[in-house]
Design an enzyme around this catalytic site. Structure first.
Site, PDB file in Angstrom:
ATOM      1  N   HIS A 279     -10.731  -8.640   2.485  1.00 41.79           N
ATOM      2  CA  HIS A 279     -11.449  -9.139   4.016  1.00 41.79           C
ATOM      3  C   HIS A 279     -10.244  -9.302   4.890  1.00 41.79           C
ATOM      4  O   HIS A 279      -9.198  -9.877   4.559  1.00 41.79           O
ATOM      5  CB  HIS A 279     -12.782 -10.445   3.876  1.00 41.79           C
ATOM      6  CG  HIS A 279     -13.593 -10.866   4.793  1.00 41.79           C
ATOM      7  ND1 HIS A 279     -12.329 -11.682   5.782  1.00 41.79           N
ATOM      8  CD2 HIS A 279     -14.392 -10.311   5.087  1.00 41.79           C
ATOM      9  CE1 HIS A 279     -13.934 -11.625   6.836  1.00 41.79           C
ATOM     10  NE2 HIS A 279     -14.968 -11.153   6.509  1.00 41.79           N
ATOM     11  N   ASP A 336     -20.880  -8.326   0.886  1.00 43.14           N
ATOM     12  CA  ASP A 336     -21.122  -7.497   0.555  1.00 43.14           C
ATOM     13  C   ASP A 336     -22.036  -7.512  -0.897  1.00 43.14           C
ATOM     14  O   ASP A 336     -22.012  -6.334  -0.949  1.00 43.14           O
ATOM     15  CB  ASP A 336     -20.688  -6.212   0.898  1.00 43.14           C
ATOM     16  CG  ASP A 336     -21.064  -7.002   3.367  1.00 43.14           C
ATOM     17  OD1 ASP A 336     -22.314  -7.516   3.227  1.00 43.14           O
ATOM     18  OD2 ASP A 336     -20.336  -6.030   3.994  1.00 43.14           O
TER      19      ASP A 336
HETATM   20  N1  ACO Z   1      -9.950  -1.567  -2.381  1.00 39.24           N
HETATM   21  C1  ACO Z   1      -8.575  -1.493  -2.938  1.00 39.24           C
HETATM   22  N2  ACO Z   1      -7.428  -1.635  -2.075  1.00 39.24           N
HETATM   23  C2  ACO Z   1      -7.378  -2.469  -0.989  1.00 39.24           C
HETATM   24  C3  ACO Z   1      -8.850  -2.800  -0.302  1.00 39.24           C
HETATM   25  C4  ACO Z   1     -10.333  -2.525  -1.494  1.00 39.24           C
HETATM   26  N3  ACO Z   1     -11.821  -3.020  -0.836  1.00 39.24           N
HETATM   27  N4  ACO Z   1      -9.185  -3.690   0.921  1.00 39.24           N
HETATM   28  C5  ACO Z   1      -8.262  -3.425   1.415  1.00 39.24           C
HETATM   29  N5  ACO Z   1      -7.006  -2.430   0.209  1.00 39.24           N
HETATM   30  C6  ACO Z   1      -4.779  -2.278   0.031  1.00 39.24           C
HETATM   31  C7  ACO Z   1      -4.949  -1.896   1.686  1.00 39.24           C
HETATM   32  O1  ACO Z   1      -4.515  -0.819   0.421  1.00 39.24           O
HETATM   33  C8  ACO Z   1      -4.576  -2.258   1.839  1.00 39.24           C
HETATM   34  O2  ACO Z   1      -2.747  -1.998   0.672  1.00 39.24           O
HETATM   35  P1  ACO Z   1      -1.422  -1.652   1.516  1.00 39.24           P
HETATM   36  O3  ACO Z   1      -0.742  -3.268   1.554  1.00 39.24           O
HETATM   37  O4  ACO Z   1      -0.927  -1.406   0.431  1.00 39.24           O
HETATM   38  O5  ACO Z   1      -1.152  -0.405   2.374  1.00 39.24           O
HETATM   39  C9  ACO Z   1      -3.725  -3.735   1.369  1.00 39.24           C
HETATM   40  O6  ACO Z   1      -5.266  -3.867   0.953  1.00 39.24           O
HETATM   41  C10 ACO Z   1      -4.603  -4.519   2.874  1.00 39.24           C
HETATM   42  O7  ACO Z   1      -5.536  -4.013   3.044  1.00 39.24           O
HETATM   43  P2  ACO Z   1      -5.850  -3.134   4.888  1.00 39.24           P
HETATM   44  O8  ACO Z   1      -6.742  -2.159   5.076  1.00 39.24           O
HETATM   45  O9  ACO Z   1      -4.770  -3.951   5.708  1.00 39.24           O
HETATM   46  O10 ACO Z   1      -6.334  -4.786   4.914  1.00 39.24           O
HETATM   47  P3  ACO Z   1      -7.594  -5.412   6.403  1.00 39.24           P
HETATM   48  O11 ACO Z   1      -7.861  -6.424   6.902  1.00 39.24           O
HETATM   49  O12 ACO Z   1      -7.254  -4.318   7.449  1.00 39.24           O
HETATM   50  O13 ACO Z   1      -9.483  -4.165   5.797  1.00 39.24           O
HETATM   51  C11 ACO Z   1     -11.451  -4.871   4.491  1.00 39.24           C
HETATM   52  C12 ACO Z   1     -10.261  -5.031   5.574  1.00 39.24           C
HETATM   53  C13 ACO Z   1     -11.514  -3.288   6.348  1.00 39.24           C
HETATM   54  C14 ACO Z   1     -12.396  -5.402   4.590  1.00 39.24           C
HETATM   55  C15 ACO Z   1     -10.279  -3.844   3.647  1.00 39.24           C
HETATM   56  O14 ACO Z   1     -10.417  -4.775   2.714  1.00 39.24           O
HETATM   57  C16 ACO Z   1     -11.628  -2.818   2.636  1.00 39.24           C
HETATM   58  O15 ACO Z   1     -12.304  -2.035   3.594  1.00 39.24           O
HETATM   59  N6  ACO Z   1     -12.194  -3.482   2.331  1.00 39.24           N
HETATM   60  C17 ACO Z   1     -14.020  -2.626   1.664  1.00 39.24           C
HETATM   61  C18 ACO Z   1     -15.078  -2.448   2.776  1.00 39.24           C
HETATM   62  C19 ACO Z   1     -15.779  -3.904   2.926  1.00 39.24           C
HETATM   63  O16 ACO Z   1     -16.014  -4.537   1.589  1.00 39.24           O
HETATM   64  N7  ACO Z   1     -15.750  -4.253   3.872  1.00 39.24           N
HETATM   65  C20 ACO Z   1     -16.695  -5.486   4.420  1.00 39.24           C
HETATM   66  C21 ACO Z   1     -15.549  -6.358   4.850  1.00 39.24           C
HETATM   67  S1  ACO Z   1     -17.098  -8.094   4.846  1.00 39.24           S
HETATM   68  C22 ACO Z   1     -18.035  -7.903   6.142  1.00 39.24           C
HETATM   69  O17 ACO Z   1     -17.931  -6.595   6.650  1.00 39.24           O
HETATM   70  C23 ACO Z   1     -18.932  -8.939   5.843  1.00 39.24           C
END
Ligand code: ACO
Length: 401
Positions: A279, A336
């Site tokens: 998140h 979720d």
């Molecule tokens: N699985 C594996 N790795 C992940 C995940 C994941 N679900 N989420 C983040 N990471 C990693 C990224 O690869 C990144 O790694 P790095 O530092 O080596 O590049 C690091 O964690 C940070 O991730 P970002 O994408 O920069 O974080 P951001 O805050 O932009 O994204 C998000 C948050 C979009 C929710 C992300 O965690 C994601 O894509 N999760 C999966 C989708 C999801 O569950 N979305 C629902 C969100 S809650 C909602 O909308 C109600």
């Protein structure tokens, strides 16, 4: 070397903040989140207390008006909402223009946007009374529209709202009832559904809420703004994650395959992410996920369902939370991760999951939109950019290129 910012008169200092990770776009008194502590408060009230003790209608009144309503005020609010649950008969014709296999979110974007062509009176955003009526209309009609989207996709007739039922009971009946047969609302399912709505009601300036505010900042009417929010919510990184999470859990299928998926999530060459994990704001835990996990247990027990997907989810959570990659990156299950398991047990097809999220989030969108319009400091949202294109050059006629 040409300083392109000077060339284009952009010598002022701008904040370059892709994804708005540290830029507040507004002031708001609605929802507070402390991502480090895993705290979520609506108008000061903790989400777990609201999920446990309140109802979705009460939370809607709280988000809109700022205080927990008295019994009389809540009855009046609930009655007002129930008076607006019907949609214009012509809207049913509009539905029939969609393909049967249209995604419910595609239908929701179109139909909610189209409400502005049915309710001209409440598109006048300068009149507070009309803003209130538009808010009530949106909150009241979302269950009807979402249920119609479902009925249309499975080829069953639409069911009119039954306003003797609760907001949530009415929605369950319109979705799962059939004409000429009595539909008895299961109180445990109704309570669980109401709780899911509460958990999704608002979440401060997330992508879809910011979209609603940005659209509204130009003076666009509330139906158009909420349709914009629905479009943004549809993405798999936002509201679409509940659908994606359940699909992923089904694909994993068995706890023995979890290590393979954990390895993929950690592999930077692989675009795969654990859906329902991570998140932008919560870097400790998502307090909504805890309530959701408990609700999943309750609903499956009540419905006497033993779903291997819930076992996969719990084991995946256990393994991920003890893995260095997830610990270091502070990745926890979000709201979720478990919601799909519950919705599946209740009988919703996965395509409906995000539509249910949109239904619940409409309350937050509407509250945020009202707050923005009433804010005297409100301006049209107009982000700046860091230009990286070509510097000025002369046009070359096509024959000379
Ligand atoms: N699985 C594996 N790795 C992940 C995940 C994941 N679900 N989420 C983040 N990471 C990693 C990224 O690869 C990144 O790694 P790095 O530092 O080596 O590049 C690091 O964690 C940070 O991730 P970002 O994408 O920069 O974080 P951001 O805050 O932009 O994204 C998000 C948050 C979009 C929710 C992300 O965690 C994601 O894509 N999760 C999966 C989708 C999801 O569950 N979305 C629902 C969100 S809650 C909602 O909308 C109600």
């Amino acid at each position: 070397v040409v300083d392109i910012r000077k060339l284009y008169g952009q010598a002022d200092v701008f904040t370059y903040d892709p994804g708005f990770t540290s830029t507040a776009s507004c002031q708001s008194a609605i929802t507070y989140i402390d991502g480090e502590q895993g705290i979520l408060l609506h108008r000061g009230y903790p989400i777990d207390q609201l999920a446990e003790q309140s109802s979705f209608m009460e939370v809607a009144a709280l988000l809109l008006h700022g205080e927990l309503p008295t019994k009389d005020a809540l009855d009046k609010f609930t009655h007002t909402i129930s008076r607006h649950t019907m949609v214009h008969e012509q809207l049913a014709t509009f539905f029939r223009g969609f393909r049967r296999d249209a995604h419910p979110m595609a239908i929701m974007c179109g139909v909610v946007g189209a409400l502005s062509s049915f309710y001209h009176d409440s598109t006048d955003i300068t009149d507070p009374k009309q803003r209130e009526i538009a808010s009530h209309r949106l909150i009241a009609k979302m269950p009807t529209i979402a249920a119609m989207a479902h009925k249309y996709s499975i080829g069953q007739p639409f069911l009119y709202p039954d306003n003797s039922l609760s907001y949530t009971g009415n929605f369950l009946r319109m979705t799962f009832g059939v004409p000429a047969e009595e539909y008895v609302v299961n109180p445990i399912v109704e309570k669980a559904m109401d709780r899911i709505f509460i958990l999704h009601a608002d979440h401060e300036q997330n992508a879809s809420t910011s979209t609603v505010r940005l659209a509204g900042s130009s003076g666009a009417n509330p139906f158009a703004c909420i349709a914009a929010g629905i479009a943004c919510l549809w993405g798999p990184a936002h509201g679409g994650a509940n659908e994606a999470a359940l699909n992923m859990l089904r694909e994993i299928g068995h706890t023995s395959r979890i290590p393979e998926y954990i390895a993929r999530a950690k592999d930077k060459e692989d675009p795969f992410r654990l859906m329902g994990f991570g998140h932008r704001v919560y870097k400790n835990f998502d307090p909504r996920a805890k309530v959701m996990k408990q609700t999943a247990d309750e609903v499956l027990k009540e419905l006497n369902i033993s779903d291997p997907v819930l076992d996969v989810a719990k084991e995946l959570e256990r393994i991920a939370l003890s893995d260095d990659y997830f610990i270091e990156k502070k990745l926890y299950p979000n709201v979720d991760f478990y919601s799909g398991v519950i919705l599946n047990a209740i009988g919703f097809p996965t395509e409906m999951f995000t539509a249910l999220f949109a239904l619940a989030r409409t309350v937050g969108w509407v509250a945020q939109w009202n707050e923005m319009i009433a804010d005297p400091e409100q301006k049209i949202g107009r982000p700046r950019q860091l230009y990286t294109g070509a510097t000025q050059r002369d046009y070359v006629p096509v024959a000379s290129r």
